[in-house]
Design a protein around this motif. Sequence first.
Motif, PDB file in Angstrom:
ATOM      1  N   PRO A   1       0.823  -1.202   0.000  1.00 29.96           N
ATOM      2  CA  PRO A   1       0.000   0.000   0.000  1.00 29.96           C
ATOM      3  C   PRO A   1       0.861   1.258   0.000  1.00 29.96           C
ATOM      4  O   PRO A   1       2.021   1.221   0.377  1.00 29.96           O
ATOM      5  CB  PRO A   1      -0.794  -0.127   1.301  1.00 29.96           C
ATOM      6  N   GLY A   2       0.277   2.350  -0.413  1.00 25.30           N
ATOM      7  CA  GLY A   2       0.990   3.617  -0.380  1.00 25.30           C
ATOM      8  C   GLY A   2       1.629   3.961  -1.708  1.00 25.30           C
ATOM      9  O   GLY A   2       1.637   3.173  -2.654  1.00 25.30           O
ATOM     10  N   ALA A   3       2.148   5.175  -1.780  1.00 28.62           N
ATOM     11  CA  ALA A   3       2.803   5.658  -2.991  1.00 28.62           C
ATOM     12  C   ALA A   3       4.092   4.896  -3.241  1.00 28.62           C
ATOM     13  O   ALA A   3       4.668   4.289  -2.337  1.00 28.62           O
ATOM     14  CB  ALA A   3       3.094   7.154  -2.853  1.00 28.62           C
ATOM     15  N   PHE A   4       4.554   4.926  -4.482  1.00 32.03           N
ATOM     16  CA  PHE A   4       5.805   4.262  -4.833  1.00 32.03           C
ATOM     17  C   PHE A   4       6.505   5.095  -5.897  1.00 32.03           C
ATOM     18  O   PHE A   4       5.899   5.959  -6.527  1.00 32.03           O
ATOM     19  CB  PHE A   4       5.551   2.839  -5.354  1.00 32.03           C
ATOM     20  N   ASN A   5       7.794   4.842  -6.090  1.00 33.72           N
ATOM     21  CA  ASN A   5       8.537   5.546  -7.127  1.00 33.72           C
ATOM     22  C   ASN A   5       9.325   4.559  -7.974  1.00 33.72           C
ATOM     23  O   ASN A   5       9.211   3.337  -7.798  1.00 33.72           O
ATOM     24  CB  ASN A   5       9.445   6.629  -6.508  1.00 33.72           C
ATOM     25  N   ASP A   6      10.112   5.075  -8.895  1.00 34.18           N
ATOM     26  CA  ASP A   6      10.859   4.209  -9.809  1.00 34.18           C
ATOM     27  C   ASP A   6      11.856   3.318  -9.069  1.00 34.18           C
ATOM     28  O   ASP A   6      12.128   2.199  -9.501  1.00 34.18           O
ATOM     29  CB  ASP A   6      11.601   5.055 -10.849  1.00 34.18           C
ATOM     30  N   ALA A   7      12.423   3.817  -7.972  1.00 39.35           N
ATOM     31  CA  ALA A   7      13.380   3.022  -7.207  1.00 39.35           C
ATOM     32  C   ALA A   7      12.706   1.798  -6.593  1.00 39.35           C
ATOM     33  O   ALA A   7      13.302   0.708  -6.548  1.00 39.35           O
ATOM     34  CB  ALA A   7      14.026   3.871  -6.109  1.00 39.35           C
ATOM     35  N   ASP A   8      11.475   1.957  -6.122  1.00 38.61           N
ATOM     36  CA  ASP A   8      10.736   0.827  -5.564  1.00 38.61           C
ATOM     37  C   ASP A   8      10.483  -0.231  -6.637  1.00 38.61           C
ATOM     38  O   ASP A   8      10.638  -1.435  -6.393  1.00 38.61           O
ATOM     39  CB  ASP A   8       9.381   1.284  -5.009  1.00 38.61           C
ATOM     40  N   VAL A   9      10.087   0.224  -7.824  1.00 41.10           N
ATOM     41  CA  VAL A   9       9.818  -0.696  -8.931  1.00 41.10           C
ATOM     42  C   VAL A   9      11.087  -1.445  -9.325  1.00 41.10           C
ATOM     43  O   VAL A   9      11.084  -2.671  -9.478  1.00 41.10           O
ATOM     44  CB  VAL A   9       9.247   0.070 -10.141  1.00 41.10           C
TER      45      VAL A   9
END
Length: 216
Positions: free
Chosen positions: A62-70
């Motif tokens: 859950p929550g926002a994510f960014n390119d680093a998470d992907v």
Amino acid sequence: MRSFTHRTARKFALVGAATATGLLLTACGTDDGKSGMDHGGTSATASASASASGSGGVAAAPGAFNDADVMFAQMMIPHHEQALEMAELAEGRAQDPEVKKLVTAIEQAQDPEIQKMRAWLKGWGKPESAGHGGGGGHGMAGMMSEQDMKDLAAVKGKAFDRKFAELMIAHHNGAVDMAKDERKNGENPTAKALADDIVRTQSDEVAALRKILDRL
């Protein structure tokens, strides 16, 4: 083993719940006018999609994510998969009790983590692989070459234990470096929590493997 009827009924129940949740989120997500604007994964839409159930019934992050998470998930999945391949080679080859114990720990930890990361990517609407490292991921930190894997499969007993320890130390160190990058650059709390777990667990296993090497 649950019956086919039970599994089917549960599947329809989950689909119905997911549909209802999706309708509610769609109704609520129109207030800020940002629907569909999730480049980089930081919008409310990204948060909503991440809350959906992933594959295998594992909850997406859950929550926002960014390119680093992907990138963290896309790279760590094949990295973990290779660790499991190395662990499988221990069957019938490993001799040292501590090596066997670590093999079990690796299998018990990393297979569930793979399922978690697959669920995250599905919830985020991202592909499992983005071609990082090329060549099956062998360009990533700590990844073994095909020759490394062949060499490991070719030995048994103490020779296997020694080579397994040497290769897994390098493999774990690569995973720790990737996890540290996620802790620094990632945004999603769940992904960063897994990165913390990987740094802690695999650093401990590296220390144990080094002790094994010292006495072999």
